[in-house]
Scaffold this active site. Sequence first.
Site, PDB file in Angstrom:
ATOM      1  N   PRO A 195       3.935  -7.469  17.810  1.00 43.48           N
ATOM      2  CG  PRO A 195       5.815  -7.270  16.197  1.00 43.48           C
ATOM      3  CD  PRO A 195       4.118  -7.933  16.895  1.00 43.48           C
TER       4      PRO A 195
ATOM      5  CG  ASP B 292       2.275  -4.248  13.826  1.00 49.44           C
ATOM      6  OD1 ASP B 292       3.216  -4.676  14.581  1.00 49.44           O
ATOM      7  OD2 ASP B 292       1.177  -4.872  13.877  1.00 49.44           O
ATOM      8  CG  HIS B 293       8.623  -1.631  16.578  1.00 45.17           C
ATOM      9  ND1 HIS B 293       8.694  -0.588  15.754  1.00 45.17           N
ATOM     10  CD2 HIS B 293       9.359  -0.951  17.607  1.00 45.17           C
ATOM     11  CE1 HIS B 293       9.813  -0.333  15.782  1.00 45.17           C
ATOM     12  NE2 HIS B 293       9.854  -0.603  17.479  1.00 45.17           N
ATOM     13  NE  ARG B 294       3.148  -7.823  13.120  1.00 47.68           N
ATOM     14  CZ  ARG B 294       1.911  -8.308  13.134  1.00 47.68           C
ATOM     15  NH1 ARG B 294       2.503  -9.619  12.976  1.00 47.68           N
ATOM     16  NH2 ARG B 294       1.022  -7.651  13.265  1.00 47.68           N
TER      17      ARG B 294
ATOM     18  CB  CYS C 189       5.597   2.794  11.203  1.00 50.71           C
ATOM     19  SG  CYS C 189       5.022   2.878  13.467  1.00 50.71           S
TER      20      CYS C 189
END
Length: 469
Positions: free
Chosen positions: A266, A439-441, A443
């Site tokens: 994501p 990658d929004h996972r 940070c």
Amino acid sequence: MGGGELMAQVLEFKLPDLGEGLTEAEIVRWLVAVGDVVAIDQPVVEVETAKAMVEVPCPYGGVVTARFGEEGTELPVGAPLLTVAVGAVDSAGITDGGSGTDAPSSAAQAADGTGRPAAPGSSEAAESSGNVLVGYGTGAPAARRRRLRPVPAATAPAAVATVPAAAAAAPVAAASQDGPVAVISPLVRRLARENDLDLRRLTGSGPDGLILRADVERALRTPAPAEPAPARPVAPAAPAKGERVPLRGVRGAVADKLSRSRREIPDATCWVDADATELMAARAAMNAAGAPKISLLALLARICTSALRIHPELNSTVDMEAREIVRLPEVHLGFAAQTERGLVVPVVKDAHTRSAESLTEEFARLTQTARQGALTPADLTGGTFTLNNYGVFGVDGSTPIINHPEAAMLGVGRIVPKPWVHQGELAVRHVVQLSLTFDHRVCDGGTAGGFLRYVADCVEQPAVLLRTL
């Protein structure tokens, strides 16, 4: 046999494990022919894997008696590549039969370029069937070829190997209607599935009847047999238009990786414009000192490694099975390099320990190697963060796809003169757009924005780097 003669062994050389989890390779170019003399560790074939093009050396010295696979064929790791007759000459020496020519052995003459022996019942097959080859010294120079003598297999030692039966057999049907289909790789299954092709209709041309990618592509190019006309007239289907380009080699590997990245990560992107005038001036001052030139990419890489030390969240990967974020201690910096074979991403190992001068040298070395098509799998793997200088293509901005399984990529646009407010006044400055896809996972936007802002500050005021040296 005459006194003093030593029997030769026909040894089979298989496609070796090329490392990095690679399971197959495509034959790009044969470097030897049937009947050629090869030395130990001499490259015999050039293959392309999903990561690089490499030359494969043969561990045996002797005469090539068969080759397996035409150029363009994909082989799995462990499949036969070629057979080599390895042995020693008798004390009296073996002559060329008075002809003075470089004729290959009977077994070599009976095999074609793909390693398939002559048809059963032919004179060549009768001469080579049940025989092994003798009379070839392993140290014989390549310029001197000698005719090999067939010896009955019954007199050969147990260690002597013969050409595998799979190579001599004609291609067989892929599988029965009820059994599994013998396919060389999952990529071939997917290609068939995406094109609604029934693999059970195909005849495999690979070892033991394996269905190769070439078999599937051949079937896709061949029109299906015409079916009986239906009772009622129907409109003919429009033929498929356009050129079909197989996704294979480096292009196929890039497609797979980018698809996986889009599917699993994501991602989000933030960007900022920065005044690069001071950075350009600093580089000019460095290069005016008479020392080796420093590239702009090396300075940007040095900024990245400093930023990653402050924001280690972006130098990480995600292990979804363990549901953990793995923060990595070293920075192995990938960078995009355009070649004739497509886009590749070589990796500068331990970039966080290198100076700007060392980074410049390594970027130049890897770029040159990439353009020669000589990168090894180790050169293309292990990256933890990627720097993408798409400004060389004359564009200002981009939203790049993360290089899976990394967590972020910094994009750099072209540096161009633009109107800019500098010290309260309008001036013409060299401006660059920086973008960070992350990658929004690993940070949130605050961390990503902090990283990008630090990079922009270093571009605008290179002296900021002094705080972290």
